[in-house]
Design an enzyme around this catalytic site. Structure first.
Site, PDB file in Angstrom:
ATOM      1  N   SER A  45     -10.521   7.065  -3.327  1.00  0.00           N
ATOM      2  CA  SER A  45     -11.737   7.878  -3.175  1.00  0.00           C
ATOM      3  C   SER A  45     -12.984   7.230  -3.781  1.00  0.00           C
ATOM      4  O   SER A  45     -13.865   7.928  -4.284  1.00  0.00           O
ATOM      5  CB  SER A  45     -11.520   9.285  -3.751  1.00  0.00           C
ATOM      6  OG  SER A  45     -10.524   9.957  -2.994  1.00  0.00           O
ATOM      7  N   HIS A  76       0.861  -1.190   0.000  1.00  0.00           N
ATOM      8  CA  HIS A  76       0.000   0.000   0.000  1.00  0.00           C
ATOM      9  C   HIS A  76       0.902   1.246   0.000  1.00  0.00           C
ATOM     10  O   HIS A  76       1.975   1.239   0.604  1.00  0.00           O
ATOM     11  CB  HIS A  76      -0.912  -0.017   1.237  1.00  0.00           C
ATOM     12  CG  HIS A  76      -1.957   1.058   1.192  1.00  0.00           C
ATOM     13  ND1 HIS A  76      -1.678   2.364   1.509  1.00  0.00           N
ATOM     14  CD2 HIS A  76      -3.259   1.022   0.826  1.00  0.00           C
ATOM     15  CE1 HIS A  76      -2.777   3.086   1.342  1.00  0.00           C
ATOM     16  NE2 HIS A  76      -3.751   2.296   0.929  1.00  0.00           N
ATOM     17  N   GLU A  99      -3.936   2.031  -7.378  1.00  0.00           N
ATOM     18  CA  GLU A  99      -4.332   3.141  -6.518  1.00  0.00           C
ATOM     19  C   GLU A  99      -3.430   4.355  -6.787  1.00  0.00           C
ATOM     20  O   GLU A  99      -2.312   4.421  -6.247  1.00  0.00           O
ATOM     21  CB  GLU A  99      -4.195   2.748  -5.045  1.00  0.00           C
ATOM     22  CG  GLU A  99      -5.050   1.580  -4.637  1.00  0.00           C
ATOM     23  CD  GLU A  99      -5.356   1.615  -3.142  1.00  0.00           C
ATOM     24  OE1 GLU A  99      -6.535   1.649  -2.806  1.00  0.00           O
ATOM     25  OE2 GLU A  99      -4.412   1.633  -2.337  1.00  0.00           O
ATOM     26  N   GLY A 130      -7.832   9.174  -0.446  1.00  0.00           N
ATOM     27  CA  GLY A 130      -8.303  10.047   0.629  1.00  0.00           C
ATOM     28  C   GLY A 130      -8.465  11.505   0.237  1.00  0.00           C
ATOM     29  O   GLY A 130      -8.600  12.369   1.107  1.00  0.00           O
TER      30      GLY A 130
HETATM   31  C1  PEP Z   1      -6.787   3.263   0.347  1.00  0.00           C
HETATM   32  O1  PEP Z   1      -6.171   3.784   1.256  1.00  0.00           O
HETATM   33  O2  PEP Z   1      -6.467   2.142  -0.073  1.00  0.00           O
HETATM   34  C2  PEP Z   1      -7.890   4.004  -0.253  1.00  0.00           C
HETATM   35  C3  PEP Z   1      -8.307   3.620  -1.417  1.00  0.00           C
HETATM   36  O3  PEP Z   1      -8.386   5.057   0.470  1.00  0.00           O
HETATM   37  P1  PEP Z   1      -9.651   5.990   0.092  1.00  0.00           P
HETATM   38  O4  PEP Z   1     -10.733   5.079  -0.447  1.00  0.00           O
HETATM   39  O5  PEP Z   1     -10.035   6.633   1.374  1.00  0.00           O
HETATM   40  O6  PEP Z   1      -9.182   6.940  -0.940  1.00  0.00           O
END
Ligand code: PEP
Length: 238
Positions: free
Chosen positions: A201, A89, A159, A165
């Site tokens: 998000s 991550h 991601e 976030g």
């Molecule tokens: C994450 O931290 O893996 C993530 C996708 O966070 P968010 O959905 O809050 O953007």
């Protein structure tokens, strides 16, 4: 119909009362082709044992046992009923100096244990703005995976760091193109098809349009997975 995954990453959030409230109120209307999973803090894992949803860890050690204070081995997680582990991550890469090479060692450890690995990759805002997304993803795939892995136990979560976030989400076209790019890379490099998730998000507001992306195999959800009603809507929409 191919399985789609709806995985929640709770990070370092929630106390016992919040976990119990979530469990009481989490009622997705999802179909059998949607595999739901939640990665809570380790001390809350037992609340999810023996349920239909997959139990996930947010990280594991690359070592199987020994004097590594503060670490949790993949094989001990598997023995406690965990199904999957997030690897690489962006917060682990940023705050705990995890490199692609360390990620590969951790993926191997999860595979020795029989867990699914959810390998997280993605570019920073600077890299995105400089048009380097594909180059970065290619390197994360090349160095973080290898041909010896059991690809039936692997998922990739794309991601973009700048979408985590922040409430910012790439356009649907960009997500589709990037997921296809990742899928092509694993086919070219390893002759393997790997289910590819999007994360960053995701919310009950945008899941409907995201779920229309044909090559999307699921979502990895941070903030919106903390609320039972919100995460139920996301799972149901998939
Ligand atoms: C994450 O931290 O893996 C993530 C996708 O966070 P968010 O959905 O809050 O953007």
């Amino acid at each position: 119909m191919k399985t789609r995954y709806s995985l929640g990453n709770w990070k370092m959030n929630h106390f016992k009362k919040d976990v119990l409230h979530f469990i009481d109120n989490f009622k997705p209307q999802s179909h059998c082709h949607v595999q739901i999973g939640i990665a809570p803090q380790l001390q809350h894992a037992h609340y999810f044992q023996n349920r239909e949803i997959w139990l996930g860890a947010q990280n594991c050690s690359q070592y199987d046992s020994g004097a590594y204070t503060g670490e949790a081995s993949a094989c001990s997680l598997a023995a406690e009923g965990f199904h999957f582990c997030l690897i690489g991550h962006s917060e682990r890469r940023q705050y705990f100096q995890e490199t692609n090479e360390i990620c590969l060692e951790k993926i191997k450890a999860t595979q020795r244990a029989g867990l699914y690995s959810v390998y997280c990759i993605g570019e920073s805002l600077e890299q995105y703005q400089a048009g380097q997304t594909q180059e970065i993803l290619k390197e994360q795939i090349k160095s973080g995976l290898d041909g010896e892995l059991d690809f039936t136990k692997l998922l990739i979560a794309y991601e973009p760091i700048w979408a985590i976030g922040t409430g910012k989400v790439p356009s649907l076209e960009t997500i589709e193109q990037t997921l296809k790019f990742i899928q092509n890379c694993t086919e070219q490099d390893f002759q393997q098809q790997v289910p590819t998730l999007y994360g960053g998000s995701v919310s009950s507001q945008n899941i409907q349009s995201l779920s229309e992306i044909a090559c999307l195999n699921g979502v990895l959800v941070g903030g919106a997975s903390l609320k039972a009603e919100e995460f139920s809507s996301i799972c149901s929409a998939l």
